[in-house]
Design a protein around this motif. Structure first.
Motif, PDB file in Angstrom:
ATOM      1  N   GLN A 144       0.854  -1.187   0.000  1.00  0.00           N
ATOM      2  CA  GLN A 144       0.000   0.000   0.000  1.00  0.00           C
ATOM      3  C   GLN A 144       0.890   1.236   0.000  1.00  0.00           C
ATOM      4  O   GLN A 144       1.750   1.391   0.874  1.00  0.00           O
ATOM      5  CB  GLN A 144      -0.915   0.004   1.228  1.00  0.00           C
ATOM      6  N   GLU A 146       1.136   5.654  -0.768  1.00  0.00           N
ATOM      7  CA  GLU A 146       0.422   6.919  -0.839  1.00  0.00           C
ATOM      8  C   GLU A 146       1.232   7.906  -1.664  1.00  0.00           C
ATOM      9  O   GLU A 146       2.463   7.899  -1.622  1.00  0.00           O
ATOM     10  CB  GLU A 146       0.193   7.482   0.569  1.00  0.00           C
ATOM     11  N   HIS A 217      -1.323  -0.998  -4.213  1.00  0.00           N
ATOM     12  CA  HIS A 217      -2.550  -0.201  -4.145  1.00  0.00           C
ATOM     13  C   HIS A 217      -2.164   1.227  -3.788  1.00  0.00           C
ATOM     14  O   HIS A 217      -1.503   1.472  -2.776  1.00  0.00           O
ATOM     15  CB  HIS A 217      -3.509  -0.762  -3.101  1.00  0.00           C
ATOM     16  N   TYR A 219      -2.997   5.218  -2.881  1.00  0.00           N
ATOM     17  CA  TYR A 219      -3.952   6.120  -2.246  1.00  0.00           C
ATOM     18  C   TYR A 219      -3.537   7.555  -2.562  1.00  0.00           C
ATOM     19  O   TYR A 219      -2.371   7.921  -2.426  1.00  0.00           O
ATOM     20  CB  TYR A 219      -3.981   5.918  -0.725  1.00  0.00           C
ATOM     21  N   THR A 236      -7.354   4.446  -4.918  1.00  0.00           N
ATOM     22  CA  THR A 236      -8.408   4.898  -4.012  1.00  0.00           C
ATOM     23  C   THR A 236      -8.164   6.368  -3.710  1.00  0.00           C
ATOM     24  O   THR A 236      -7.042   6.762  -3.393  1.00  0.00           O
ATOM     25  CB  THR A 236      -8.406   4.087  -2.700  1.00  0.00           C
ATOM     26  N   ARG A 237      -9.226   7.184  -3.798  1.00  0.00           N
ATOM     27  CA  ARG A 237      -9.104   8.634  -3.622  1.00  0.00           C
ATOM     28  C   ARG A 237      -9.697   9.066  -2.281  1.00  0.00           C
ATOM     29  O   ARG A 237     -10.632   8.453  -1.752  1.00  0.00           O
ATOM     30  CB  ARG A 237      -9.816   9.383  -4.754  1.00  0.00           C
ATOM     31  N   VAL A 238      -9.161  10.151  -1.758  1.00  0.00           N
ATOM     32  CA  VAL A 238      -9.628  10.749  -0.511  1.00  0.00           C
ATOM     33  C   VAL A 238     -10.013  12.196  -0.801  1.00  0.00           C
ATOM     34  O   VAL A 238      -9.194  12.967  -1.303  1.00  0.00           O
ATOM     35  CB  VAL A 238      -8.545  10.708   0.583  1.00  0.00           C
ATOM     36  N   GLN A 245     -10.033  11.409   6.369  1.00  0.00           N
ATOM     37  CA  GLN A 245     -10.011   9.951   6.306  1.00  0.00           C
ATOM     38  C   GLN A 245     -11.417   9.436   6.053  1.00  0.00           C
ATOM     39  O   GLN A 245     -12.366   9.807   6.751  1.00  0.00           O
ATOM     40  CB  GLN A 245      -9.468   9.362   7.612  1.00  0.00           C
ATOM     41  N   VAL A 250      -8.345   4.584   4.589  1.00  0.00           N
ATOM     42  CA  VAL A 250      -8.518   5.367   3.366  1.00  0.00           C
ATOM     43  C   VAL A 250      -8.110   6.799   3.672  1.00  0.00           C
ATOM     44  O   VAL A 250      -8.937   7.650   4.038  1.00  0.00           O
ATOM     45  CB  VAL A 250      -9.964   5.296   2.841  1.00  0.00           C
ATOM     46  N   SER A 251      -6.816   7.079   3.565  1.00  0.00           N
ATOM     47  CA  SER A 251      -6.280   8.399   3.880  1.00  0.00           C
ATOM     48  C   SER A 251      -4.893   8.534   3.265  1.00  0.00           C
ATOM     49  O   SER A 251      -4.363   7.583   2.680  1.00  0.00           O
ATOM     50  CB  SER A 251      -6.198   8.593   5.397  1.00  0.00           C
ATOM     51  N   THR A 252      -4.346   9.723   3.398  1.00  0.00           N
ATOM     52  CA  THR A 252      -2.951   9.973   3.010  1.00  0.00           C
ATOM     53  C   THR A 252      -2.178  10.501   4.215  1.00  0.00           C
ATOM     54  O   THR A 252      -1.260  11.311   4.077  1.00  0.00           O
ATOM     55  CB  THR A 252      -2.871  10.971   1.842  1.00  0.00           C
TER      56      THR A 252
END
Length: 332
Positions: A144, A146, A217, A219, A236-238, A245, A250-252
């Motif tokens: 994962q 970011e 994946h 983010y 995946t977008r935030v 979040q 689901v965050s950066t």
């Protein structure tokens, strides 16, 4: 409650006083073991790789015994510390001072503590930063990750009279740059940085395509620069206008913690970076972020090994004689 790593004994396994009390032959042995780790410090010819070399009587030089080579060299020949002026113990002290600083070390402070000119301290610190930045070439991220960008510098001084002032939020400074970063979420994850004029899709695409596994994946936030990444990796977008979040994970926030270190270094340690070398400063801080669970002895040894494995700098060799490096900003 468990003890934080930085408070543990393992985090301080090489105190600065131990380096300062080191003799010149002792520091020289550190350099030999870091330059030639496979032979435990025994010299190896940098030209042909011959391990049978003998020591000359002058200036700590070695000579290859191979008849077709016969090259003379030293422990720093062909490295970023070639043509050094400082003693080995002084260079090791500069490395230790830099390694002990969580957010980097200012050249002015190193010059005062070590008793050398500010130009000397700055030059050696920049050599270390260039060597640390070179690790990005072989970097591959997985799991994962970011991606995000941080705007830095470009301060606009307000006018003296209130009626002459403008809303600085609507003014773009030509000196403002962006530090774009990709970071793994693992505890020992890696952080890849690149400096660009703006947060653009070409740079984001190139960073992910070249340095991120296709199975990873990604983010990101809702910035338009990351729209095209869905064609490379699962994305995946935030939406930060709604929340920092969205659900669990689901965050950066992981990459924002790195940006926090950069801001603290910029404002509190250096007060400002030279925008010409922002790329090296960001790469150094990324290395510190990735090695935050390593003791200062490991920091010193890794910095020394990377410096001695890096070729002679074409950016800094002859710097004070007018040889300035090219622009380090990525333009595609």
């Amino acid at each position: 409650m468990g003890q934080h790593f930085l408070l543990s004994k393992e985090a301080r396994d090489l105190p600065l006083q131990k380096v300062m009390r080191m003799t010149e032959p002792g520091a020289y042995r550190w350099f030999k073991r870091a330059r030639w780790p496979l032979t435990n410090g025994e010299p190896t010819c940098p030209e042909c790789g011959n391990v049978r070399c003998y020591t000359l009587k002058r200036g700590g030089r070695f000579k290859c015994s191979f008849a077709e080579c016969r090259k003379e060299f030293t422990v720093t020949s062909g490295t970023i510390f070639a043509s050094r002026k400082l003693k080995f113990r002084q260079i090791l002290a500069v490395i230790a001072m830099s390694a002990n600083a969580a957010k980097g070390k200012a050249a002015l402070q190193v010059a005062r503590e070590l008793g050398v000119q500010t130009k000397t301290a700055w030059h050696n610190l920049m050599k270390l930063r260039e060597a640390l930045a070179a690790r990005r070439e072989q970097m591959q991220l997985d799991g994962q990750v970011e991606i995000d960008g941080m705007y830095l510098a470009g301060h606009i001084r307000p006018e003296n009279r209130k009626e002459d002032r403008e809303d600085r939020r609507k003014i773009q400074s030509p000196k403002r740059l962006v530090v774009m970063a990709v970071r793994e979420r693992r505890l020992t994850g890696q952080t890849l940085t690149r400096v660009t004029p703006s947060e653009n899709s070409d740079c984001a695409w190139d960073m992910v395509r070249a340095h991120v596994s296709r199975k990873a994946h990604v983010y990101a936030d809702e910035h338009l620069a990351y729209d095209e990444l869905c064609g490379l990796n699962p994305l995946t977008r935030v939406n930060h206008s709604e929340a920092y979040q969205h659900g669990f994970g689901v965050s950066t926030n992981i990459i924002e913690s790195f940006f926090s270190r950069v801001r603290r270094s910029y404002r509190g340690i250096h007060h400002r970076f030279s925008m010409k070398y922002l790329d090296w400063y960001a790469a150094e801080l990324a290395w510190r972020e990735d090695r935050r669970r390593v003791g200062n002895g490991g920091h010193v040894l890794e910095m020394l090994k990377r410096a001695l494995a890096h070729p002679t700098s074409r950016n800094l060799c002859g710097y004070w004689q007018g040889n300035k490096p090219d622009d380090l900003v990525w333009t595609g």
